[in-house]
Design a protein around this motif. Structure first.
Motif: not given
Length: 160
Positions: A50-69
């Motif tokens: 569950s942790k691996v699955a949750a982290t995969s999704v939250s990391t994708t969100f975090a990448y785009f938020g951090n890169r573009f903001w």
């Protein structure tokens, strides 16, 4: 007051960057926490899966938020390179969460959702310190020349 003003002027970009990083991180944390509980409690996938699955999704969100903001003022060294490094470093940071959840669940024998969530929060906190430092050092590099705050208008035709 002059001292405080000079201190703010000196560190204002870092303060703004940290605030943006924290905002993106808070949303990513909520995504991570929600998916961890959905996968672990509702779908019964086990705490580590569950942790691996949750982290995969939250990391994708975090990448785009951090890169573009958060780090948009920094050098853009290529989406592929940044995304690869971002996920690699998040994989390392994921180890903090995996170790705390694994220790809580398998060493201490605490399998209840509250214990898993507390372990997750501790792991995310430790991982966040590593992530902020590593993003600044290796993923979102210092700009070598000033990056304009607005896109140039030249070359854009409006036929209306």
């Amino acid at each position: 007051m002059k001292f405080v003003r000079r201190l703010y002027q000196r560190f204002s970009s870092l303060v703004h960057e940290l605030a943006k990083f924290g905002s993106i991180g808070a949303i990513a944390f909520l995504i991570d926490l929600g998916l961890l509980n959905l996968c672990n409690v509702v779908l019964d996938q086990g705490p580590l899966t569950s942790k691996v699955a949750a982290t995969s999704v939250s990391t994708t969100f975090a990448y785009f938020g951090n890169r573009f903001w958060t780090f948009r003022h920094r050098e853009q060294s290529g989406l592929g390179r940044e995304y690869f490094l971002f996920f690699l470093l998040n994989g390392i940071a994921l180890l903090f969460g995996m170790l705390t959840i694994g220790f809580t669940t398998y060493t201490l024998g605490l399998h209840d959702p509250l214990s898993v969530n507390i372990a997750n929060i501790i792991g995310v906190g430790l991982g966040t310190l590593f992530r902020y430092w590593s993003y600044r050092k290796w993923v979102f590099l210092e700009a070598t020349e000033p990056i304009p705050m607005e896109l140039p208008e030249a070359g854009i035709r409006q036929d209306r």
